[in-house]
Design a protein around this motif. Structure first.
Motif, mmCIF file in Angstrom:
data_model
loop_
_atom_site.group_PDB
_atom_site.id
_atom_site.type_symbol
_atom_site.label_atom_id
_atom_site.label_comp_id
_atom_site.label_asym_id
_atom_site.label_seq_id
_atom_site.Cartn_x
_atom_site.Cartn_y
_atom_site.Cartn_z
ATOM 1 N N ASP A 1 -42.406 24.025 -48.773
ATOM 2 C CA ASP A 1 -43.551 25.002 -48.171
ATOM 3 C C ASP A 1 -42.994 25.932 -47.878
ATOM 4 O O ASP A 1 -43.683 26.995 -48.019
ATOM 5 C CB ASP A 1 -44.301 24.177 -47.956
ATOM 6 N N ASP B 1 -38.575 32.490 -55.870
ATOM 7 C CA ASP B 1 -40.498 32.603 -56.292
ATOM 8 C C ASP B 1 -40.614 33.823 -56.871
ATOM 9 O O ASP B 1 -39.257 34.738 -57.003
ATOM 10 C CB ASP B 1 -41.032 32.925 -55.242
ATOM 11 N N TYR C 1 -49.056 34.500 -61.824
ATOM 12 C CA TYR C 1 -48.044 33.998 -60.125
ATOM 13 C C TYR C 1 -47.633 32.333 -60.882
ATOM 14 O O TYR C 1 -48.749 31.788 -61.322
ATOM 15 C CB TYR C 1 -48.609 33.623 -59.360
ATOM 16 N N ARG C 2 -46.337 32.020 -60.925
ATOM 17 C CA ARG C 2 -46.404 30.943 -61.745
ATOM 18 C C ARG C 2 -45.330 30.111 -61.026
ATOM 19 O O ARG C 2 -44.917 30.743 -60.065
ATOM 20 C CB ARG C 2 -45.186 30.973 -63.240
ATOM 21 N N GLN C 3 -45.864 28.995 -60.326
ATOM 22 C CA GLN C 3 -44.773 28.296 -59.480
ATOM 23 C C GLN C 3 -43.397 28.006 -59.396
ATOM 24 O O GLN C 3 -43.343 27.474 -61.231
ATOM 25 C CB GLN C 3 -46.187 26.968 -59.403
ATOM 26 N N ARG D 1 -42.271 33.595 -51.410
ATOM 27 C CA ARG D 1 -43.297 34.628 -51.990
ATOM 28 C C ARG D 1 -43.663 35.363 -51.449
ATOM 29 O O ARG D 1 -43.839 37.030 -51.623
ATOM 30 C CB ARG D 1 -44.228 33.003 -52.028
ATOM 31 N N GLN E 1 -40.480 28.255 -49.228
ATOM 32 C CA GLN E 1 -41.170 28.717 -50.337
ATOM 33 C C GLN E 1 -42.161 29.796 -49.995
ATOM 34 O O GLN E 1 -42.337 31.107 -50.857
ATOM 35 C CB GLN E 1 -42.486 27.508 -51.152
ATOM 36 N N GLN E 2 -42.881 29.753 -49.187
ATOM 37 C CA GLN E 2 -43.593 31.101 -48.943
ATOM 38 C C GLN E 2 -42.973 32.208 -48.478
ATOM 39 O O GLN E 2 -43.423 33.230 -48.604
ATOM 40 C CB GLN E 2 -45.003 30.447 -48.020
ATOM 41 N N HIS F 1 -39.985 26.737 -60.276
ATOM 42 C CA HIS F 1 -39.159 25.066 -60.341
ATOM 43 C C HIS F 1 -38.444 25.417 -58.597
ATOM 44 O O HIS F 1 -37.376 26.129 -59.067
ATOM 45 C CB HIS F 1 -38.078 24.520 -61.566
ATOM 46 N N SER F 2 -38.192 24.085 -58.115
ATOM 47 C CA SER F 2 -37.089 24.643 -56.728
ATOM 48 C C SER F 2 -35.641 24.336 -57.666
ATOM 49 O O SER F 2 -36.120 23.734 -58.761
ATOM 50 C CB SER F 2 -36.835 23.328 -56.081
#
Length: 231
Positions: free
Chosen positions: A151, A221, A188-190, A158, A154-155, A192-193
């Protein structure tokens, strides 16, 4: 030149349409921001499988169950938590011989089961794979490198995507002697890792698996933004 510019703009708008389908009826700029963060993997997940062929279905089942149970027992003995282990149900299929003439002949049964293991300390990955080999596991489906603080990275990615979208919008507006007013829409679409994955490795040729120690994970992101401009 004017005609060529219009055609280029039309093609660009059509390409962007699926992302932000609602097009405003006022002057605007559409931008897409991309961002990424680089992380060093500190944990892993792997999936291994035992496959056995025997003359009867019961023998095939017993053979794979024996290997899986031995592997699970070794994992628990080494301190792997049960919640970090997933074992699949038995998959059983008949095997046939196909002579040049005549009907197919049943030759036996093929059984398989897989086990997925989460390893929270990356330095223990090789030892855990050794346990699989010693227990009779004969196939590695994949090794997936991960990061515990997903997370947080990811932030960071983003935030970089947002800054990228803003910079593009400002640059475009300045280039066309326009001024941005406000953001009209953000989509925004999350994503995929994108873990590092090593697939289809032979259990007896794991020297290459040590490459994960120098691996990195790129976490990406994306954000789509519509900015309103002055009329």
């Amino acid at each position: 030149m004017k005609y060529a510019f219009c055609m280029t703009s039309l093609a660009w708008c059509l390409a962007a349409a699926p992302t932000l389908a609602t097009v405003p009826d006022f002057p605007h700029i559409v931008t897409t921001g991309y961002g990424e963060a680089i992380a060093t993997p500190d944990m892993a997940e792997f999936s291994v499988r035992v496959v056995q062929s025997e003359s009867s279905a019961e023998q095939a089942k017993q053979a794979v169950d024996k290997v899986v149970e031995a592997f699970l027992a070794q994992l628990v003995k080494r301190g792997i938590n049960r919640e970090d282990i997933q074992s699949s149900n038995l998959h059983l299929s008949p095997q046939y011989n196909y002579p040049e003439k005549g009907q197919a002949e049943l030759s036996g049964y093929r059984a398989s089961r897989s086990v997925i293991v989460q390893v929270h300390a990356l330095e223990k990955l090789n030892d855990t794979l050794d346990l699989a080999m010693q227990s009779g596991i004969n196939q590695v489906d994949y090794i997936r490198l991960k990061v515990k603080e997903q997370d947080r990275y990811q932030q960071l990615a983003r935030k970089a995507a947002i800054e990228d979208a803003k910079a593009k919008a400002i640059s475009l507006a300045m280039g066309f002697d326009q001024q941005l007013e406000r953001i009209w829409k953000v989509e925004y679409r999350q994503p995929h890792s994108q873990p590092v994955v090593m697939r289809n490795m032979a259990i007896d040729s794991r020297a290459e698996s040590k490459g994960y120690q120098d691996s990195s994970i790129v976490i990406r992101d994306r954000v789509d933004v519509i900015y309103q401009m002055n009329d």
